[in-house]
Scaffold this motif. Structure first.
Motif, short mmCIF file in Angstrom:
data_model
loop_
_atom_site.label_atom_id
_atom_site.label_comp_id
_atom_site.label_asym_id
_atom_site.label_seq_id
_atom_site.Cartn_x
_atom_site.Cartn_y
_atom_site.Cartn_z
N UNK A 1 0.82 -1.21 0.00
CA UNK A 1 0.00 0.00 0.00
C UNK A 1 0.86 1.26 0.00
N UNK A 2 2.04 1.20 0.56
CA UNK A 2 2.90 2.37 0.66
C UNK A 2 3.66 2.65 -0.63
N UNK A 3 3.69 1.67 -1.54
CA UNK A 3 4.42 1.89 -2.78
C UNK A 3 3.77 2.99 -3.59
N UNK A 4 4.60 3.85 -4.16
CA UNK A 4 4.09 4.95 -4.98
C UNK A 4 3.65 4.41 -6.33
N UNK A 5 2.59 4.96 -6.83
CA UNK A 5 2.10 4.60 -8.14
C UNK A 5 2.83 5.48 -9.15
N UNK A 6 3.36 4.88 -10.19
CA UNK A 6 4.08 5.66 -11.18
C UNK A 6 3.11 6.22 -12.21
N UNK A 7 3.16 7.54 -12.38
CA UNK A 7 2.31 8.22 -13.35
C UNK A 7 3.18 8.71 -14.49
N UNK A 8 2.60 8.76 -15.67
CA UNK A 8 3.35 9.20 -16.84
C UNK A 8 2.55 10.21 -17.64
N UNK A 9 3.24 11.10 -18.32
CA UNK A 9 2.64 12.00 -19.30
C UNK A 9 1.50 12.84 -18.77
N UNK A 10 0.32 12.65 -19.38
CA UNK A 10 -0.87 13.43 -19.02
C UNK A 10 -1.29 13.18 -17.59
N UNK A 11 -1.12 11.96 -17.12
CA UNK A 11 -1.49 11.66 -15.74
C UNK A 11 -0.63 12.45 -14.76
N UNK B 1 -0.44 12.35 2.57
CA UNK B 1 -1.51 11.36 2.40
C UNK B 1 -2.47 11.77 1.29
N UNK B 2 -2.79 13.05 1.22
CA UNK B 2 -3.70 13.53 0.18
C UNK B 2 -3.06 13.39 -1.21
N UNK B 3 -1.77 13.66 -1.29
CA UNK B 3 -1.07 13.48 -2.58
C UNK B 3 -1.11 12.01 -3.00
N UNK B 4 -0.95 11.12 -2.04
CA UNK B 4 -1.01 9.68 -2.34
C UNK B 4 -2.40 9.28 -2.81
N UNK B 5 -3.42 9.82 -2.16
CA UNK B 5 -4.80 9.53 -2.58
C UNK B 5 -5.03 10.00 -4.01
N UNK B 6 -4.60 11.21 -4.31
CA UNK B 6 -4.77 11.77 -5.66
C UNK B 6 -4.03 10.90 -6.67
N UNK B 7 -2.82 10.52 -6.34
CA UNK B 7 -2.02 9.69 -7.25
C UNK B 7 -2.70 8.35 -7.53
N UNK C 1 -11.93 15.25 -6.84
CA UNK C 1 -12.27 16.39 -5.98
C UNK C 1 -13.50 16.08 -5.13
N UNK C 2 -14.49 15.47 -5.73
CA UNK C 2 -15.70 15.14 -4.98
C UNK C 2 -15.39 14.14 -3.87
N UNK C 3 -14.53 13.19 -4.13
CA UNK C 3 -14.13 12.22 -3.11
C UNK C 3 -13.49 12.94 -1.92
N UNK C 4 -12.60 13.89 -2.22
CA UNK C 4 -11.92 14.62 -1.15
C UNK C 4 -12.88 15.56 -0.42
N UNK C 5 -13.80 16.18 -1.16
CA UNK C 5 -14.79 17.06 -0.52
C UNK C 5 -15.70 16.25 0.39
N UNK C 6 -16.11 15.08 -0.06
CA UNK C 6 -16.95 14.22 0.77
C UNK C 6 -16.24 13.82 2.06
#
Length: 156
Positions: A15-25, A56-62, A75-80
């Motif tokens: 769960x702690x591993x970072x997800x690798x994002x590329x390009x547009x993501x 933690x929020x950056x990880x959730x977004x990622x 955004x809606x998930x975080x607002x909720x």
């Protein structure tokens, strides 16, 4: 018991591993992080903050970007979860109306106070001390008489 502890540790590492994002993501990730407020720092985005909650929020977004969710869904998930305060630009609705209109109302009140103060200053006559004309005349006569009598003595 050791097997259970090892399993929990392994699960935590996955769960702690970072997800690798590329390009547009990756671009979306950075944009979203800039649009979300750190709930601890309050005047910083989660991209700028080093607070544990911001991480933690950056990880959730990622993770949510990697899962294919849209920006609006994230955004809606975080607002909720955290309320509208997590957004730097909260939407205009009854709960946030004071945030949008408040500065303009305060500016209008300030301008009204300035205008009223300027009108009062213009309308009010300058304050002058009330003088007793008879007393003033006597004082002036006393001051001018010795000089007049001195000048008349010089003439004679």
């Amino acid at each position: 018991m050791r097997l259970f502890a090892a399993l929990v540790l392994l699960l935590a590492m996955v769960n702690a591993q970072a997800v690798d994002l590329e390009g547009d993501q990756l671009a979306r990730y950075h944009e979203l992080n800039a649009e979300l407020r750190c709930l601890i720092c309050q005047n910083r985005s989660i991209a700028e903050s080093d607070a544990p909650l911001a991480k933690d929020l950056r990880t959730i977004v990622e993770k949510q970007i990697a899962q294919g969710r849209s920006d609006a869904e994230i955004k809606q998930y975080l607002v909720d979860r955290y309320g509208k305060w997590v957004l730097y630009d909260p939407p205009l609705d009854s709960a946030t109306l004071i945030l949008w209109i408040g500065p303009f109302v305060l500016l209008a009140i300030g301008l009204l106070v300035v205008v009223l103060m300027m009108r009062r200053r213009r309308e009010a006559p300058p304050e002058r001390p009330s003088l007793d004309r008879d007393r003033l005349t006597r004082v002036l006569d006393e001051q001018t008489q010795p000089t007049d009598s001195a000048s008349s003595k010089e003439r004679s």
